[in-house]
Scaffold this active site. Structure first.
Site, PDB file in Angstrom:
ATOM      1  N   ASP A 119       3.419  10.793  15.657  1.00 54.66           N
ATOM      2  CA  ASP A 119       3.078  12.110  16.183  1.00 54.66           C
ATOM      3  C   ASP A 119       1.561  12.150  16.373  1.00 54.66           C
ATOM      4  O   ASP A 119       0.813  11.946  15.409  1.00 54.66           O
ATOM      5  CB  ASP A 119       3.530  13.162  15.159  1.00 54.66           C
ATOM      6  N   THR A 163       7.242  16.908  39.371  1.00 54.44           N
ATOM      7  CA  THR A 163       7.381  15.499  39.741  1.00 54.44           C
ATOM      8  C   THR A 163       8.767  15.026  39.314  1.00 54.44           C
ATOM      9  O   THR A 163       9.291  15.473  38.300  1.00 54.44           O
ATOM     10  CB  THR A 163       6.285  14.669  39.056  1.00 54.44           C
ATOM     11  N   TYR A 174       4.051  26.797  26.305  1.00 53.85           N
ATOM     12  CA  TYR A 174       3.658  25.664  27.156  1.00 53.85           C
ATOM     13  C   TYR A 174       2.418  26.021  27.976  1.00 53.85           C
ATOM     14  O   TYR A 174       1.411  25.298  27.950  1.00 53.85           O
ATOM     15  CB  TYR A 174       4.823  25.307  28.072  1.00 53.85           C
ATOM     16  N   ARG A 227     -15.016   8.436  20.085  1.00 54.19           N
ATOM     17  CA  ARG A 227     -15.384   7.355  19.145  1.00 54.19           C
ATOM     18  C   ARG A 227     -15.635   6.048  19.878  1.00 54.19           C
ATOM     19  O   ARG A 227     -16.569   5.316  19.558  1.00 54.19           O
ATOM     20  CB  ARG A 227     -14.238   7.172  18.130  1.00 54.19           C
ATOM     21  N   ASN A 241       6.230  10.109  19.746  1.00 51.93           N
ATOM     22  CA  ASN A 241       7.052  10.468  18.581  1.00 51.93           C
ATOM     23  C   ASN A 241       8.534  10.592  18.939  1.00 51.93           C
ATOM     24  O   ASN A 241       9.342  10.992  18.106  1.00 51.93           O
ATOM     25  CB  ASN A 241       6.554  11.768  17.923  1.00 51.93           C
ATOM     26  N   SER A 288       3.614  15.630  25.395  1.00 54.14           N
ATOM     27  CA  SER A 288       3.943  17.065  25.290  1.00 54.14           C
ATOM     28  C   SER A 288       5.364  17.249  25.797  1.00 54.14           C
ATOM     29  O   SER A 288       5.733  16.644  26.809  1.00 54.14           O
ATOM     30  CB  SER A 288       3.024  17.915  26.174  1.00 54.14           C
ATOM     31  N   LYS A 337      -1.349  24.386  27.497  1.00 56.48           N
ATOM     32  CA  LYS A 337      -1.993  23.603  28.546  1.00 56.48           C
ATOM     33  C   LYS A 337      -3.333  24.223  28.941  1.00 56.48           C
ATOM     34  O   LYS A 337      -4.288  23.515  29.239  1.00 56.48           O
ATOM     35  CB  LYS A 337      -1.070  23.495  29.761  1.00 56.48           C
ATOM     36  N   ASN A 383      -7.074  15.181  18.898  1.00 55.40           N
ATOM     37  CA  ASN A 383      -7.097  13.835  18.299  1.00 55.40           C
ATOM     38  C   ASN A 383      -7.342  12.759  19.357  1.00 55.40           C
ATOM     39  O   ASN A 383      -8.066  11.792  19.116  1.00 55.40           O
ATOM     40  CB  ASN A 383      -5.782  13.558  17.561  1.00 55.40           C
TER      41      ASN A 383
HETATM   42  P1  NAD Z   1       8.539  13.779  28.955  1.00 56.08           P
HETATM   43  O1  NAD Z   1       9.135  14.779  28.023  1.00 56.08           O
HETATM   44  O2  NAD Z   1       9.451  12.846  29.639  1.00 56.08           O
HETATM   45  O3  NAD Z   1       7.392  12.951  28.233  1.00 56.08           O
HETATM   46  C1  NAD Z   1       6.563  13.499  27.246  1.00 56.08           C
HETATM   47  C2  NAD Z   1       6.509  12.504  26.098  1.00 56.08           C
HETATM   48  O4  NAD Z   1       5.635  13.004  25.072  1.00 56.08           O
HETATM   49  C3  NAD Z   1       7.885  12.294  25.439  1.00 56.08           C
HETATM   50  O5  NAD Z   1       8.149  10.914  25.395  1.00 56.08           O
HETATM   51  C4  NAD Z   1       7.709  12.878  24.036  1.00 56.08           C
HETATM   52  O6  NAD Z   1       8.514  12.240  23.067  1.00 56.08           O
HETATM   53  C5  NAD Z   1       6.218  12.693  23.797  1.00 56.08           C
HETATM   54  N1  NAD Z   1       5.655  13.612  22.814  1.00 56.08           N
HETATM   55  C6  NAD Z   1       5.809  14.958  22.740  1.00 56.08           C
HETATM   56  N2  NAD Z   1       5.128  15.440  21.678  1.00 56.08           N
HETATM   57  C7  NAD Z   1       4.532  14.375  21.062  1.00 56.08           C
HETATM   58  C8  NAD Z   1       3.708  14.232  19.928  1.00 56.08           C
HETATM   59  N3  NAD Z   1       3.351  15.296  19.184  1.00 56.08           N
HETATM   60  N4  NAD Z   1       3.272  12.988  19.592  1.00 56.08           N
HETATM   61  C9  NAD Z   1       3.621  11.913  20.331  1.00 56.08           C
HETATM   62  N5  NAD Z   1       4.409  11.988  21.421  1.00 56.08           N
HETATM   63  C10 NAD Z   1       4.862  13.213  21.794  1.00 56.08           C
HETATM   64  O7  NAD Z   1       7.699  14.628  30.044  1.00 56.08           O
HETATM   65  P2  NAD Z   1       6.954  14.105  31.358  1.00 56.08           P
HETATM   66  O8  NAD Z   1       7.586  14.767  32.514  1.00 56.08           O
HETATM   67  O9  NAD Z   1       6.809  12.634  31.344  1.00 56.08           O
HETATM   68  O10 NAD Z   1       5.526  14.799  31.158  1.00 56.08           O
HETATM   69  C11 NAD Z   1       4.395  14.058  30.730  1.00 56.08           C
HETATM   70  C12 NAD Z   1       3.190  14.974  30.736  1.00 56.08           C
HETATM   71  O11 NAD Z   1       2.950  15.454  32.055  1.00 56.08           O
HETATM   72  C13 NAD Z   1       3.359  16.214  29.851  1.00 56.08           C
HETATM   73  O12 NAD Z   1       2.141  16.487  29.209  1.00 56.08           O
HETATM   74  C14 NAD Z   1       3.689  17.302  30.840  1.00 56.08           C
HETATM   75  O13 NAD Z   1       3.270  18.567  30.371  1.00 56.08           O
HETATM   76  C15 NAD Z   1       2.918  16.866  32.061  1.00 56.08           C
HETATM   77  N6  NAD Z   1       3.511  17.396  33.306  1.00 56.08           N
HETATM   78  C16 NAD Z   1       4.661  16.861  33.806  1.00 56.08           C
HETATM   79  C17 NAD Z   1       5.207  17.384  34.975  1.00 56.08           C
HETATM   80  C18 NAD Z   1       6.456  16.828  35.614  1.00 56.08           C
HETATM   81  O14 NAD Z   1       6.889  17.365  36.632  1.00 56.08           O
HETATM   82  N7  NAD Z   1       7.063  15.779  35.107  1.00 56.08           N
HETATM   83  C19 NAD Z   1       4.575  18.480  35.598  1.00 56.08           C
HETATM   84  C20 NAD Z   1       3.416  18.999  35.018  1.00 56.08           C
HETATM   85  C21 NAD Z   1       2.875  18.437  33.889  1.00 56.08           C
END
Ligand code: NAD
Length: 330
Positions: A74, A192, A162, A123, A50, A92, A166, A116
């Site tokens: 979304d 990361t 958050y 499915r 989104n 997220s 999670k 979802n």
């Molecule tokens: P990011 O914010 O770069 O990417 C998350 C993406 O999810 C974004 O592109 C955002 O637009 C999209 N998004 C958010 N809500 C949405 C929704 N309702 N519908 C559709 N898209 C949606 O973050 P990231 O670092 O790439 O993290 C990716 C995942 O990994 C996340 O779930 C995050 O919690 C998890 N994570 C990341 C890290 C890290 O260090 N990068 C550490 C722990 C967990």
């Protein structure tokens, strides 16, 4: 065999050898790298996002890629991407400033949005990997953190939107596995970093790199003695893929067990960038964990996985991206 039509998506031919994969959060940092890797392996990817915290620029290089489709939506609203073989649920907000700004959205995507994606997996008989987080351990009382540690989380503090989203997501994943037989996987991801990490979303490495490259002081919260582990993105994506192909359904830590204080990380950034920036100190945010370091014995044993790239190597690999952002005035 043509895939059944979905209003948002054109029908695709299904390849018997390669997979058709759904990646939610595809325009984000990790989602875009995972998408590149899956396409590189010959799979077809449907990327859904989104764009709340993601950047279409992260997928711009795929504009002409016939095996990639992008759908802006979304995931909290039910949707049907057509038959898929695997679902990677990465959507997220992920950085503290973003999930504090988008608190309700963060809770919703971790609950309704995640459900979802599980319905889609149920499915179509697809596998499902959920991107959980080291935040499930909260401000841990046990070091390093093992998967069997239940955590020390403040359920009502500012970060709870958050952390609890999670933790609820993990419960949901296990319930779909136990009750509906979905082939689920749970990655507990630790810090990361790498190219495409949003330059201004407040995460340690991106903050430091941008400040160093702009010649600004590096902002250290607290006295900088709190520790973090930093995993380079290519290592993390390798771990995610190995986990998705394993038979393990309980959480698996994925992160770099090398533990650095925030001050040591700042010093590494100054060294790699050659910046003469100084450090400035600000007060510690509420519930900021004092120590965070994964025990990756389980990933080593089950997946034969461990990070290969050192912090300094990873910072060097990230430099070009952050230099271009700094030059563009980001
Ligand atoms: P990011 O914010 O770069 O990417 C998350 C993406 O999810 C974004 O592109 C955002 O637009 C999209 N998004 C958010 N809500 C949405 C929704 N309702 N519908 C559709 N898209 C949606 O973050 P990231 O670092 O790439 O993290 C990716 C995942 O990994 C996340 O779930 C995050 O919690 C998890 N994570 C990341 C890290 C890290 O260090 N990068 C550490 C722990 C967990």
């Amino acid at each position: 065999m043509p895939v059944s039509a979905h209003p948002d998506l054109p029908a695709l031919e299904r390849d018997p050898v390669t997979m058709r994969v759904l990646v939610t959060g595809a325009a984000g940092f990790l989602g875009s790298h995972l998408t590149d890797r899956l396409l590189g392996e010959g799979h077809t990817v449907v990327g859904v996002d989104n764009l709340s915290t993601g950047d279409p620029e992260n997928l711009a290089h795929l504009a002409q890629e016939p095996r990639f489709q992008f759908v802006e939506r979304d995931i909290c609203r039910p949707f049907d991407p057509g038959p898929v073989d695997y679902v990677f649920n990465l959507a997220s907000p992920a950085s503290p400033p973003e999930y504090l700004r988008l608190g309700l959205e963060t809770l919703r995507v971790g609950s309704a949005g995640t459900e979802n994606t599980l319905e889609i997996a149920a499915r179509y008989g697809a596998g499902h990997l959920h991107s959980s987080t080291s935040e499930c351990y909260g401000d841990p009382l046990v070091h390093p953190q093992r998967e069997n540690y239940w955590g020390h989380v403040n359920p009502v503090g500012p970060r709870s939107v958050y952390d609890e989203a999670k933790r609820y997501g993990e419960a949901l994943i296990m319930a779909y596995h136990r009750s509906r037989g979905v082939n689920t996987h749970l990655a507990r991801i630790f810090n990361t970093y790498g190219p495409r990490l949003h330059p201004s979303d407040g995460r340690v490495v991106s903050n430091f790199l941008m400040q160093a490259l702009r010649g600004q002081p590096l902002t250290v919260y607290g006295d900088g003695s709190q520790t973090r582990s930093f995993c380079y993105v290519d290592d993390l994506i390798e771990g995610i893929l190995r986990l998705s192909r394993s038979g393990e359904h309980f959480p698996v830590n994925l992160g770099n067990p090398g533990e650095f204080t925030i001050i040591e990380c700042a010093q590494a950034v100054l060294e790699v960038t050659g910046s003469k920036s100084t450090l400035c100190f600000e007060s510690l945010p509420e519930d900021d964990p004092a120590r965070r370091c994964p025990d990756i014995t389980k990933a080593r044993t089950l997946l034969g996985w461990e990070p290969q790239i050192t912090l300094r190597e990873g910072l060097r690999k990230s430099l070009e991206f952050f230099r271009s952002k700094a030059a563009a005035g980001a």
